[in-house]
Design a protein around this motif. Structure first.
Motif, PDB file in Angstrom:
ATOM      1  N   ARG A 163       0.838  -1.193   0.000  1.00 14.96           N
ATOM      2  CA  ARG A 163       0.000   0.000   0.000  1.00 14.96           C
ATOM      3  C   ARG A 163       0.874   1.245   0.000  1.00 14.96           C
ATOM      4  O   ARG A 163       0.423   2.335  -0.195  1.00 14.96           O
ATOM      5  N   ARG A 166      -4.847   7.020  -3.110  1.00 14.63           N
ATOM      6  CA  ARG A 166      -6.066   6.652  -2.389  1.00 14.63           C
ATOM      7  C   ARG A 166      -6.222   5.144  -2.251  1.00 14.63           C
ATOM      8  O   ARG A 166      -6.849   4.658  -1.321  1.00 14.63           O
ATOM      9  N   LYS A 167      -5.664   4.400  -3.200  1.00 17.87           N
ATOM     10  CA  LYS A 167      -5.795   2.951  -3.189  1.00 17.87           C
ATOM     11  C   LYS A 167      -4.419   2.300  -3.226  1.00 17.87           C
ATOM     12  O   LYS A 167      -3.484   2.822  -3.849  1.00 17.87           O
ATOM     13  N   ARG A 174      -6.674   8.893 -10.720  1.00 19.10           N
ATOM     14  CA  ARG A 174      -7.560   9.214  -9.596  1.00 19.10           C
ATOM     15  C   ARG A 174      -7.308   8.300  -8.406  1.00 19.10           C
ATOM     16  O   ARG A 174      -7.497   8.699  -7.250  1.00 19.10           O
ATOM     17  N   ALA A 175      -6.867   7.071  -8.684  1.00 16.85           N
ATOM     18  CA  ALA A 175      -6.674   6.091  -7.613  1.00 16.85           C
ATOM     19  C   ALA A 175      -5.338   6.237  -6.895  1.00 16.85           C
ATOM     20  O   ALA A 175      -5.202   5.815  -5.746  1.00 16.85           O
TER      21      ALA A 175
END
Length: 474
Positions: free
Chosen positions: A15, A460-461, A456-457
């Motif tokens: 992550r 955040r991901k 966009r990810a």
């Protein structure tokens, strides 16, 4: 005698984005057309030649420029011949087996066709080879009574010389392993095609000798080619270091395929790789050593017989100096490090990365344009590959090389991927920047994820992926 590595660097699941595999300040060994590629740690292509035995496949005369020479395989089949005109001659009639007798051999091969609902392109990278590749798995080495019998069984379903050559190439991958013990202990002995078939072990000349023995017995025109291969032990010259005298380290093949084309193939590098750390052989079907065009093949293969370049660009040959220096034009320029397992699976051309050199200067001004592209314009990731393409990202550092890294997503038009980065943002000297595939995004398969969705990810991901290429900042 080297083999190509088997995998890209291990996937990185995190992550918090991890760094690409640790890269040395100087990539030690290289095999790729811009001369060098390194893959996973420990899986190293081999170049260092063992002591050539008194009677090896390369001493059969098949790689000599003058005269005609033939050599019998283990069953009496002719391995190949080469005329003084510089090009391989037609296969001698004596090399053709008596098919009426061979068809009496057991087991009998049921009548088959070459089914394929996929289009066949002239480009080998996009051709459907599923039929010959699957057929090659049906004849385990332990049950093969002779080279002639095997040749008949392998090529029987296929009328195309290209498919016939491919099924032989694939069979060697499944049935012959690199003789790591002999290589690492410098005990490689003379090898004949019959001996390679019997033992299932070989170094490069054993693969090449058996390929030509099977091909010739099947009626294909084929030769063993000897020369230099850019494997382990090869590295770019240091500034001021003289170009060495020409020497030979490797063996491969040339075979006549569809439309009378002479195609260079390397069944040894196409079969797998060796991990020198644990001296284990890693089997991997590296099909690019069958499909790449002859010009790209020549970036890491230099034949002793200068008539056997068979270049697509119609050049008769290149010089030894040009070959050693490589396409960068600088003897000391190390090529970009490409992780071939990922590149091959995703249909990325290993010779079309920009910047093309591994060492990337860091300066306060300017912009670096990163770019790569598909192996060919009509390569389709669904038809020819594992599915829709992954998004690609680059990991860079901040201006002083400290703190958190930044992930930037590559733009693409489906054929080419590109990204411009300010030079000052790449990082500091000694650090590396790299391109990664985004294989999972937020715990889901990322195939087909668009550039905008990926952007966009980011942040955040969590994501996981594999390394595609890397550069060192200097």
């Amino acid at each position: 005698m080297g083999l190509m590595p088997t995998k890209s660097s291990p996937n990185v699941t995190t992550r918090t984005v991890e760094s690409p595999p640790t890269l040395p300040s100087r990539a030690p060994h290289h095999l790729l057309q811009t001369t060098v590629r390194k893959e996973s740690a420990g899986a190293i292509p081999l170049e260092r030649p063992p002591v050539v035995p008194a009677r090896s496949a390369l001493l059969f005369g098949m790689n000599k420029a003058e005269g005609i020479s033939t050599a019998a395989g283990g069953d009496g089949s002719t391995l190949g011949a080469e005329a003084s005109t510089g090009g391989p001659p037609p296969v001698p009639l004596s090399s053709k087996p008596d098919l009426s007798k061979l068809r009496l051999a057991k087991p009998k091969l049921a009548a088959q066709t070459q089914p394929s609902s996929l289009p066949v392109f002239s480009c080998l990278c996009c051709r459907d080879f599923s039929a010959p590749d699957n057929h090659a798995t049906k004849f385990p080495r332990e049950g093969v009574p002779s080279i002639g019998w095997l040749a008949t069984q392998l090529v029987a379903p296929f009328s195309s010389p290209t498919d016939q050559a491919r099924v032989i190439f694939a069979w060697l991958h499944h049935n012959i392993a690199y003789d790591v013990v002999a290589f690492c202990n410098h005990t490689v002995k003379a090898s004949t095609p019959a001996n390679t078939l019997a033992t299932g072990l070989a170094v490069c000349e054993g693969y090449a000798g058996l390929f030509t023995a099977i091909a010739s017995s099947a009626g294909l025109a084929s030769l063993v080619v000897g020369g230099h291969g850019k494997g382990a032990g090869f590295s770019p010259l240091q500034p001021g270091q003289p170009i060495p005298a020409e020497y030979s380290t490797h063996a491969w093949n040339v075979v006549k395929i569809d439309n009378g084309e002479w195609k260079l193939v390397d069944p040894c590098w196409g079969a797998g790789s060796v991990c020198l750390q644990d001296q284990k052989y890693n089997k991997r079907f590296a099909t690019r050593h069958f499909t790449m065009n002859n010009d790209d093949f020549g970036l890491r293969h230099f034949p002793t017989n200068k008539s056997l370049f068979h270049r697509v660009d119609r050049r008769q040959q290149i010089s030894w100096e040009e070959y050693i220096i490589g396409p960068s034009g600088s003897a000391a320029a190390m090529p970009v490090q490409v992780y071939e397992g990922v590149a091959e699976e995703e249909g990325v051309a290993e010779t079309k990365f920009s910047p093309s050199t591994y060492h990337l200067p860091v300066s306060a001004d300017g912009t670096v344009h990163f770019q790569f592209e598909k192996v060919c314009a009509h390569w389709d990731p669904i038809r020819n590959g594992p599915g829709k393409p992954y998004p690609y990202v680059m990991r860079i550092h901040n201006a002083d090389g400290r703190g958190g890294d930044e992930i930037r997503v590559f733009n693409t038009n489906g054929n080419v991927w590109w990204l411009d980065v300010e030079n000052r943002l790449l990082g500091r000297k000694g650090q590396t920047v790299g391109i990664f595939t985004i294989q999972e995004l937020g715990g889901e398969n990322a195939r087909g994820v668009s550039v905008e969705e990926c952007r966009r990810a980011m942040g955040r991901k969590g994501w996981s992926g594999g390394a595609l290429a890397a550069w060192e900042l200097v």
